[in-house]
Design a protein around this motif. Structure first.
Motif, PDB file in Angstrom:
ATOM      1  N   LEU A 342       0.829  -1.206   0.000  1.00  0.00           N
ATOM      2  CA  LEU A 342       0.000   0.000   0.000  1.00  0.00           C
ATOM      3  C   LEU A 342       0.858   1.247   0.000  1.00  0.00           C
ATOM      4  CD1 LEU A 342      -3.023  -0.664   2.415  1.00  0.00           C
ATOM      5  CD2 LEU A 342      -3.123   0.106   0.042  1.00  0.00           C
ATOM      6  N   GLN A 343       1.917   1.245   0.825  1.00  0.00           N
ATOM      7  CA  GLN A 343       2.782   2.425   0.907  1.00  0.00           C
ATOM      8  C   GLN A 343       3.471   2.677  -0.427  1.00  0.00           C
ATOM      9  OE1 GLN A 343       4.987   3.187   4.556  1.00  0.00           O
ATOM     10  NE2 GLN A 343       6.868   3.458   3.386  1.00  0.00           N
ATOM     11  N   ALA A 350      -1.566  -5.339  -2.874  1.00  0.00           N
ATOM     12  CA  ALA A 350      -2.147  -5.138  -1.548  1.00  0.00           C
ATOM     13  C   ALA A 350      -3.531  -5.767  -1.462  1.00  0.00           C
ATOM     14  CB  ALA A 350      -2.219  -3.643  -1.241  1.00  0.00           C
ATOM     15  N   ARG A 351      -4.336  -5.581  -2.528  1.00  0.00           N
ATOM     16  CA  ARG A 351      -5.700  -6.148  -2.519  1.00  0.00           C
ATOM     17  C   ARG A 351      -5.641  -7.679  -2.487  1.00  0.00           C
ATOM     18  NH1 ARG A 351      -7.443  -3.415  -6.156  1.00  0.00           N
ATOM     19  NH2 ARG A 351      -8.791  -1.962  -5.015  1.00  0.00           N
ATOM     20  N   ALA A 352      -4.745  -8.274  -3.233  1.00  0.00           N
ATOM     21  CA  ALA A 352      -4.639  -9.737  -3.256  1.00  0.00           C
ATOM     22  C   ALA A 352      -4.290 -10.276  -1.872  1.00  0.00           C
ATOM     23  CB  ALA A 352      -3.586 -10.161  -4.275  1.00  0.00           C
ATOM     24  N   GLN A 370      -7.840   2.000   3.994  1.00  0.00           N
ATOM     25  CA  GLN A 370      -6.842   2.763   3.235  1.00  0.00           C
ATOM     26  C   GLN A 370      -6.849   2.349   1.770  1.00  0.00           C
ATOM     27  OE1 GLN A 370      -2.868   2.404   4.788  1.00  0.00           O
ATOM     28  NE2 GLN A 370      -1.942   3.615   3.152  1.00  0.00           N
ATOM     29  N   LEU A 371      -6.966   1.042   1.521  1.00  0.00           N
ATOM     30  CA  LEU A 371      -7.005   0.556   0.142  1.00  0.00           C
ATOM     31  C   LEU A 371      -8.232   1.086  -0.594  1.00  0.00           C
ATOM     32  CD1 LEU A 371      -5.975  -1.271  -2.147  1.00  0.00           C
ATOM     33  CD2 LEU A 371      -7.234  -3.156  -1.073  1.00  0.00           C
ATOM     34  N   ALA A 382     -14.584   2.909   2.365  1.00  0.00           N
ATOM     35  CA  ALA A 382     -13.580   3.164   3.403  1.00  0.00           C
ATOM     36  C   ALA A 382     -14.253   3.379   4.759  1.00  0.00           C
ATOM     37  CB  ALA A 382     -12.724   4.367   3.018  1.00  0.00           C
ATOM     38  N   ASP A 383     -15.335   4.184   4.753  1.00  0.00           N
ATOM     39  CA  ASP A 383     -16.061   4.418   6.010  1.00  0.00           C
ATOM     40  C   ASP A 383     -16.673   3.127   6.542  1.00  0.00           C
ATOM     41  OD1 ASP A 383     -15.403   7.074   5.993  1.00  0.00           O
ATOM     42  OD2 ASP A 383     -17.289   7.727   5.043  1.00  0.00           O
TER      43      ASP A 383
END
Length: 446
Positions: A342-343, A350-352, A370-371, A382-383
């Motif tokens: 992610l960074q 990151a999703r995988a 965050q993703l 996200a929320d």
């Protein structure tokens, strides 16, 4: 056996006296005495008997006079013995929680004892037990004015100030007790506790050194506490922008406390404040990796990621995989690799990884949020992920009371425990009762 010997000795003495009397009666002769114009003539045995009777009379008279002269002292000693008995009974009543009986016995002991200090001590404890704090405070104050009992008085006043929440007064009494008995472990512990509670790290270090020199604390316990105080001082130095001073203090603490969870994080924070110092950065990374191998934790991951800035996606992911090697199957290791992706904005990777991990606690939910926000631009999703995070983002837990904290601090915000926060205890059951750990006891984090 002893009684038979005593009886036999008395019989022997009586037989000897009877034999002497018989011998004396058989002796012939008369004695004549002229004294002040008087002539006294009598048989020798009779005169000898008169001399013996006169000597016996003088002895009895002397004994009576001595007995009469000692009568006041015997009465005083008897009164003292009764007073000591009342004092002992009063202390037993205090231990048994019998406040009224303890107060009554304290008053009786005060009347009977010549030593007012004992009576005051019992009166103070009885007043404390009965909830009469003003009376107890006066009694302890009176004890503190007597050089022989001043330490006891200050100890009682210290406990009273503690109960009232007056730390400044408690510190004053602790310092006075320490001045009277610098080698006292109680005085050292009490003063150190108060200095630590008020964040006076330098003064606590000085008092600890004095206690070590006076042998009020073992060398091993003193060395451990000095290292823990160094961690607190290092945090203060970091907050003041003194990264080099902080690093020096942490390195000293880490040598004494090799398994402590905080030094790697403080070293990383110091390195982050001094990015040009590559040696400091490498030392911090090595320390973080050793801590990760002992026990993975999110705070170590955050500190490691903070030191990995402006790296390409593949480089950062590879470094993350190298960092967690040996613990790669741990959930925290998998989350760290996902956070690294992610960074580096490698949202697909990151999703995988996050889809494979699923709903695995607050850290995973934060990464999912965050993703969704950064990778998909979906604020609603996200929320939705953030709502799955219950409570605050507590990364530290107090080992004394179980309270969670977002960041490390030397003192627990709830129970005031010193150096009690641990990032590896998250989710563990809190103790049933909070028992403050003595500062001068050896630390065991196993």
């Amino acid at each position: 056996m002893l009684r038979l010997l005593r009886t036999g000795l008395i019989l022997i003495v009586l037989m000897a006296l009877a034999g002497f009397a018989a011998w004396l009666a058989d002796q012939p002769g008369r004695l004549r005495l002229n004294w002040f114009g008087y002539a006294i003539e009598a048989p020798a045995p009779l005169l000898a008997l008169a001399v013996v009777l006169l000597a016996a009379a003088i002895f009895v008279l002397t004994w009576i006079i001595a007995w009469a002269a000692a009568l006041p002292e015997r009465r005083r000693l008897k009164r003292q013995a009764k007073g000591y008995a009342q004092f002992a009974a009063g202390m037993v009543a205090v231990a048994a929680g019998e406040a009224d009986r303890a107060a009554k016995l304290a008053a009786q002991a005060h009347r009977l004892l010549d030593d007012p200090a004992l009576a005051r001590l019992l009166a103070a404890h009885a007043a404390q037990l009965g909830g009469r704090q003003d009376d107890a405070r006066k009694a302890f104050a009176a004890l503190s004015r007597d050089p022989g009992t001043a330490f006891l008085g200050y100890r009682g006043l210290l406990a009273d100030a503690r109960a009232r929440g007056d730390r400044q007064a408690a510190l004053t009494y602790a310092e006075r007790a320490s001045a009277l008995r610098p080698a006292s472990p109680f005085a050292a512990e009490a003063e150190l506790q108060l200095l630590v509670e008020t964040g006076q790290w330098e003064a606590a270090q000085a008092r600890l050194e004095q206690a070590r020199k006076r042998k009020a604390v073992s060398k091993a316990a003193a060395a451990q506490l000095a290292a823990r105080l160094d961690l607190a001082r290092a945090l203060a130095a970091l907050q003041q922008g003194e990264a080099q001073q902080a690093r020096r203090l942490v390195q000293h603490a880490a040598r004494e406390l090799p398994d402590h969870p905080v030094p790697p994080l403080l070293l990383a924070a110091a390195a982050a404040k001094d990015p040009a110092n590559h040696a400091a950065r490498e030392a911090a990374l090595q320390s973080l990796q050793r801590a990760w191998q002992r026990q993975p934790a999110e705070v170590y991951a955050e500190a490691w990621l903070a030191l990995q800035q402006n790296l390409a996606s593949e480089t950062l992911t590879r470094r993350a995989q190298d960092f967690v090697a040996g613990q790669e199957t741990a959930l925290e290791s998998r989350l760290l690799v996902a956070a690294a992706a992610l960074q580096a904005h490698d949202f697909a990777a990151a999703r995988a990884m996050l889809d494979d991990i699923g709903h695995a606690g607050p850290w995973a939910a934060r990464l999912q949020a965050q993703l969704a926000e950064e990778g998909d631009g979906d604020a609603v999703a996200a929320d939705r992920w953030r709502t799955k995070i219950t409570g605050a983002a507590d990364l530290w837990q107090c080992t004394a009371c179980g309270t969670g904290h977002a960041v490390w601090a030397p003192l627990c915000s709830h129970c005031g425990g010193f150096d009690a926060l641990d990032p590896t205890r998250l989710g563990q059951a809190a103790p049933l009762a909070v028992t403050p750990r003595p500062l001068l006891a050896l630390e065991d984090r196993k």
